[in-house]
Design a protein around this motif. Structure first.
Motif, short mmCIF file in Angstrom:
data_model
loop_
_atom_site.label_atom_id
_atom_site.label_comp_id
_atom_site.label_asym_id
_atom_site.label_seq_id
_atom_site.Cartn_x
_atom_site.Cartn_y
_atom_site.Cartn_z
N PHE A 96 -56.06 109.25 -66.95
CA PHE A 96 -56.09 108.09 -66.04
C PHE A 96 -56.48 106.81 -66.78
CE2 PHE A 96 -57.18 110.90 -62.12
CZ PHE A 96 -55.86 111.29 -62.06
N GLN A 97 -57.36 106.99 -67.77
CA GLN A 97 -57.85 105.82 -68.52
C GLN A 97 -56.69 105.06 -69.18
OE1 GLN A 97 -60.99 106.99 -71.11
NE2 GLN A 97 -61.88 104.94 -71.23
N ARG A 98 -55.64 105.79 -69.48
CA ARG A 98 -54.48 105.14 -70.12
C ARG A 98 -53.90 104.05 -69.22
NH1 ARG A 98 -51.36 110.51 -71.68
NH2 ARG A 98 -49.59 109.17 -72.24
N LEU A 99 -54.15 104.16 -67.92
CA LEU A 99 -53.67 103.13 -67.00
C LEU A 99 -54.38 101.80 -67.24
CD1 LEU A 99 -53.55 105.33 -63.78
CD2 LEU A 99 -51.58 104.19 -64.83
N SER A 100 -55.53 101.87 -67.90
CA SER A 100 -56.27 100.62 -68.13
C SER A 100 -56.01 100.08 -69.54
CB SER A 100 -57.77 100.85 -67.94
OG SER A 100 -58.26 101.71 -68.94
N THR A 101 -55.08 100.71 -70.25
CA THR A 101 -54.77 100.18 -71.59
C THR A 101 -53.27 100.01 -71.82
OG1 THR A 101 -54.77 102.44 -72.45
CG2 THR A 101 -56.83 101.21 -72.67
N MET A 102 -52.47 100.23 -70.81
CA MET A 102 -51.01 100.15 -71.00
C MET A 102 -50.62 98.71 -71.35
SD MET A 102 -49.28 102.80 -68.42
CE MET A 102 -49.69 104.53 -68.51
N PRO A 103 -49.50 98.55 -72.05
CA PRO A 103 -49.15 97.19 -72.49
C PRO A 103 -48.57 96.33 -71.36
CG PRO A 103 -47.55 98.79 -73.28
CD PRO A 103 -48.61 99.57 -72.59
N PHE A 104 -48.91 96.62 -70.16
CA PHE A 104 -48.44 95.82 -69.00
C PHE A 104 -49.43 96.04 -67.86
CE2 PHE A 104 -45.87 99.66 -69.77
CZ PHE A 104 -46.39 100.49 -68.78
N VAL A 105 -49.26 95.32 -66.77
CA VAL A 105 -50.19 95.39 -65.64
C VAL A 105 -49.93 96.68 -64.85
CG1 VAL A 105 -51.01 94.18 -63.57
CG2 VAL A 105 -50.01 92.88 -65.46
N THR A 106 -51.01 97.35 -64.45
CA THR A 106 -50.83 98.56 -63.63
C THR A 106 -51.43 98.33 -62.25
OG1 THR A 106 -52.89 99.45 -64.55
CG2 THR A 106 -50.85 100.16 -65.59
N VAL A 107 -50.67 98.71 -61.23
CA VAL A 107 -51.10 98.47 -59.84
C VAL A 107 -50.85 99.73 -59.02
CG1 VAL A 107 -50.75 97.05 -57.76
CG2 VAL A 107 -50.45 96.03 -60.01
N THR A 108 -51.81 100.09 -58.19
CA THR A 108 -51.57 101.19 -57.25
C THR A 108 -51.27 100.58 -55.89
OG1 THR A 108 -53.31 102.38 -58.39
CG2 THR A 108 -52.47 103.38 -56.39
N ALA A 109 -50.23 101.07 -55.26
CA ALA A 109 -49.89 100.63 -53.90
C ALA A 109 -50.29 101.77 -52.97
CB ALA A 109 -48.40 100.34 -53.80
N ILE A 110 -51.36 101.56 -52.21
CA ILE A 110 -51.93 102.66 -51.42
C ILE A 110 -51.48 102.59 -49.97
CG2 ILE A 110 -54.08 103.77 -50.67
CD1 ILE A 110 -55.45 102.24 -53.04
N GLU A 111 -50.87 103.68 -49.52
CA GLU A 111 -50.58 103.79 -48.09
C GLU A 111 -51.20 105.09 -47.61
OE1 GLU A 111 -46.54 104.16 -46.84
OE2 GLU A 111 -47.18 104.17 -44.75
N GLY A 112 -52.20 104.98 -46.75
CA GLY A 112 -52.83 106.18 -46.22
C GLY A 112 -53.93 106.70 -47.12
N GLN A 113 -54.30 107.97 -46.86
CA GLN A 113 -55.43 108.58 -47.54
C GLN A 113 -55.34 108.50 -49.06
OE1 GLN A 113 -55.84 112.62 -46.23
NE2 GLN A 113 -58.05 112.44 -46.35
N CYS A 114 -56.39 108.01 -49.67
CA CYS A 114 -56.43 107.91 -51.12
C CYS A 114 -57.84 108.34 -51.52
CB CYS A 114 -56.17 106.46 -51.53
SG CYS A 114 -56.39 106.16 -53.28
N VAL A 115 -58.00 109.63 -51.74
CA VAL A 115 -59.36 110.13 -51.94
C VAL A 115 -59.47 111.02 -53.19
CG1 VAL A 115 -60.00 110.02 -49.50
CG2 VAL A 115 -58.97 112.10 -50.39
N GLY A 116 -60.70 111.21 -53.61
CA GLY A 116 -60.98 112.09 -54.73
C GLY A 116 -60.27 111.64 -56.00
N GLY A 117 -59.54 112.57 -56.61
CA GLY A 117 -58.82 112.25 -57.84
C GLY A 117 -57.83 111.11 -57.63
N GLY A 118 -57.29 110.98 -56.42
CA GLY A 118 -56.36 109.89 -56.11
C GLY A 118 -57.07 108.54 -56.19
N ALA A 119 -58.30 108.50 -55.67
CA ALA A 119 -59.09 107.27 -55.70
C ALA A 119 -59.45 106.93 -57.16
CB ALA A 119 -60.36 107.44 -54.88
N GLU A 120 -59.70 107.97 -57.95
CA GLU A 120 -60.03 107.72 -59.36
C GLU A 120 -58.83 107.13 -60.10
OE1 GLU A 120 -63.23 110.63 -60.90
OE2 GLU A 120 -61.83 111.85 -59.79
#
Ligand code: NAI
Length: 714
Positions: A96-120
């Motif tokens: 998951f940490q790789r999402l914070s170092t990718m060479p572009f912007v990363t965005v999660t679009a959340i619809e509905g339940q986003c819990v546990g590992g999904g929230a992480e």
């Protein structure tokens, strides 16, 4: 295996990669090993691309983003060595940490339940947008499984939303809605579902222009900026709160707090390594195992229709009649109103009816924020409840639930009068706590439409409903009762008929033993303390006061008539009833109730009153009291299994947890019994065998002890 095909990659506006999670194997997205492997492959592909401005991660399932890690995989690895768990956490977090170092912007679009590992995963992205019109829920329920977020949740949450918010979110295990998430700064935009992807793309563009995401990436890699005083204050207030909520019996919230406080001064990588170690310390512990069991008990219950046939469907329940406006009638009516099901309420005593309606409206219109009734809500609910002064007013109801006095003759008289007035399709149900349903159905013209729907007290707190099948109750009636109970937010289990059904049959030996203990010289407060230390929400004597001594007396009578060899008829209950001390409802029972808080205080008059019934003066250790209270319950459970009262032994555990608050951290009565082992239970019973058959091991227990068998076999 990375070929599950749970994630699709597409490209929008030529430079935005979109990963859509839509696992074909289920109605929700779960972060199983194979889904994580798929993500890994996609990340590797995307990281190498120079042409992208951003990545958006979203769900292809309407109303649900990700419900967390795969608990079945957790269970399969429950005995794994510590290093393996640390490794599993480190791998997940680094992915998951790789999402914070990718060479572009990363965005999660959340619809509905986003819990546990999904929230992480969402937190490791640079930004999050959320749909405003779905029931978006964001949270870390890991502590409810006796764990903590192990893929960087405790690292990332304090950095993104501040340590105090993160502590609350992680240690409570409760989810927050989209609005709250927005206020916390957890999500940047709140937009209608249809515009979610467009909003996420807009965020990518804005971040590319402004570059703030790059500054945040640098900042969020650093230790937290928080002073020692603030840290100390947060630690003190949060630990007091956690101690209050868990009674020290659930270690995970405190472990999560200590971890977050201790890691505040570390950079994100070091904090991540600490998190993995803390998670491994909780994984596989008895509490973790017990809570995972409760998770599966609940999951199984959600899917259970109550019948084994597939060709029978429940009939719709659009209006409900409730007869008896006492403790239970009020609770049942309120539960219906909360789900906007109209109620017709009847009672033989006009005063009881008007008082009942008033209490119901007080309950349903209670405003948490105002800490009092909300007039607007009261008006809305008042329109849904109608008092019935004559039987004819109950005639149009699809379901009529009787909750009058626990007396078979009085109940049967009522049914004889009422049944001819109801529609032939209507279901008549009794909330009786002990009287066999088949016996109550004896004089009915349509016994197939008669069923036990047994709620637990207090209804607003206890999720359990026992649906009791009489000898002639039809499958359609059972399926309808189960669907109805689920519809009003309850967890129904179907049990076969018999004295006390399931939960009260298990509870009565326990409660009765508390009376025997008094007569054997145990102090009331020692009994209460031992039961609470075991994990019960209240002691058995307080429970008597909550139930009502008269109701408990009648229930007890049914039980000792059915099982005279093992239920002793204690003189203590009749003495209290005779003195008009009926429990909380009359302001006194075993204890005194001076205000509405429900908290009882000791009453010297009661000690005096019990003197003639004390057989001996002895001191008891908490272990002796615990053994006397809970072992008879296990013995009764073995008899219940032999008599096939339940369809599955797991219903015993679910019933006690949801019906009387048996401690979830023990996993259920039989789960707890398994943790001791049948042979040990036989051993523990030995010192009490002189008390009579109620303490003698049953044939099933002896056989299990001999064969080394467990209740949860297979
Ligand atoms: P309650 O004593 O609080 O209320 C009973 C109400 O029924 C009273 O308002 C009374 O006026 C009314 N009533 C009595 N006979 C009537 C008749 N013939 N027609 C119409 N109304 C009549 O009793 P509670 O505790 O609400 O119990 C009701 C039923 O629920 C009993 O069968 C009891 O075993 C069962 N139950 C009780 C639980 C408890 O913890 N109190 C838990 C689960 C079930």
């Amino acid at each position: 295996m990375a070929d599950a095909g749970a994630i699709k990659l597409s490209i929008e506006e030529s430079d935005i990669a979109v990963l859509t999670l839509d696992d074909p194997r289920g109605s929700a997205n779960v972060l199983s090993r194979s889904v994580l492997d798929e993500l890994d492959q996609h990340f590797t592909t995307l990281e190498g691309r120079k042409d992208l401005a951003g990545l958006v991660i979203r769900s292809g399932k309407p109303g649900v983003f990700i419900v967390g890690a795969d608990i079945r995989e957790f269970l399969a690895g429950i005995d794994a060595p510590r290093e393996q768990i640390v490794d599993m956490c480190n791998r997940g977090r680094k992915l998951f940490q790789r999402l914070s170092t990718m060479p572009f912007v990363t965005v999660t679009a959340i619809e509905g339940q986003c819990v546990g590992g999904g929230a992480e995963m969402a937190l490791w992205c640079d930004r999050r947008v959320v749909s405003s019109d779905s029931k978006a829920m964001f949270g870390f329920p890991e502590v409810k499984l006796g764990l903590l977020p192990g893929w960087g949740g405790t690292v990332r949450a304090p950095r993104v939303i501040g340590l105090s918010n993160a502590v609350e979110l992680v240690t409570s295990g409760e989810s927050i809605d989209a609005k709250t998430a927005n206020l916390m700064g957890l999500v940047s935009d709140l937009v209608p579902s249809a515009k979610l992807l467009a909003a996420a793309i807009q965020v990518v563009r804005a971040e590319q222009r402004g570059g703030q995401f790059k500054r945040d990436r640098g900042l969020w890699q650093q230790p937290l900026e928080i002073g020692d005083t603030e840290l100390g204050f947060l630690g003190a207030t949060a630990s007091a709160m956690i101690q209050g909520q868990t009674g020290g019996q659930y270690p995970a919230p405190m472990a999560a707090l200590e971890l977050m406080l201790a890691s505040a001064g570390l950079d994100a990588d070091a904090a991540g390594l600490e998190e993995a170690k803390a998670m491994a310390s909780l994984f596989g512990t008895p509490v973790n195992r017990a809570l995972i069991n409760v998770f599966f008990l609940t999951d199984r219950n959600k899917k259970d229709t109550g019948i084994d046939r597939k060709d029978v469907k429940p009939q719709p329940i659009r209006s409900v009649g409730v007869i008896g406006a006492g403790i239970m009638g009020q609770g049942i009516s309120a539960a219906n109103l909360k789900r906007t099901l109209p109620v017709v309420l009847a009672d033989a005593v006009p005063d009881a009816l008007s008082k009942g309606i008033q209490q119901i409206l007080e309950e349903v219109s209670y405003d948490k924020e105002k800490q009092g009734p909300n007039a607007q809500k009261a008006v809305k609910f008042a329109a849904l409840i109608n008092p019935a002064t004559v039987d004819a007013e109950l005639a149009p109801c699809d379901l009529v639930i009787e909750a009058i006095v626990e007396n078979p003759e009085v109940k049967k008289q009522l049914y004889a009068r009422l049944e001819p007035r109801l529609s032939p399709q209507a279901i008549l149900a009794s909330n009786t706590s002990t009287i066999p349903i088949t016996q109550l159905a004896a004089g009915l013209a349509r016994p197939e439409r008669f069923v036990g729907i047994h709620f637990f007290n207090p209804v607003r707190k206890m999720p359990l409903v026992e649906v009791i099948r009489g000898a002639k109750t039809s499958d359609e009636t059972i399926a309808t009762a189960v669907a109805y109970a689920k519809n009003i937010g309850k967890s129904p289990i179907v049990v076969n008929d018999g004295p006390g059904f399931l939960v009260n049959r298990l509870l009565l030996p326990y409660m009765n033993e508390s009376l025997e203990l008094i007569s054997d010289g145990a102090e009331m407060k020692a009994i209460e303390r031992s039961a609470k230390k075991f994990g019960m929400p209240m002691g058995p004597l307080t429970l008597y006061d909550v139930i009502g001594l008269d109701t408990a007396f009648y229930a007890g009578r049914v039980m000792w008539e059915a099982f005279p060899d093992r239920i002793a008829a204690s003189p203590i209950l009749p003495a209290l009833v005779k003195a008009g001390r009926l429990g909380q409802k009359t302001g006194s029972g075993f204890f005194l109730y001076k205000d509405k808080s429900g908290r009882g205080t000791p009453d010297p008059a009661v000690v005096e009153m019990f003197k003639p019934y004390i057989r001996k003066q002895e001191k008891y250790t908490p272990e002796q009291i615990t053994a006397r209270l809970f072992l008879p319950m296990v013995l009764e459970a073995t008899r219940i299994l032999e008599a096939k009262v339940v369809r599955d032994p797991r219903d015993v555990d679910l019933g006690l947890i949801f019906g009387v608050g048996f401690p979830p951290f023990k996993g259920g009565l039989l789960f707890w019994a398994d943790s001791l082992g049948a042979a040990k239970i036989v051993e523990l019973l030995k010192p009490f065998e002189n008390l009579g058959p109620r303490m003698h091991p049953t044939p099933l227990l002896l056989e299990m002890a001999k064969a080394g068998r467990r209740f949860y076999a297979g």
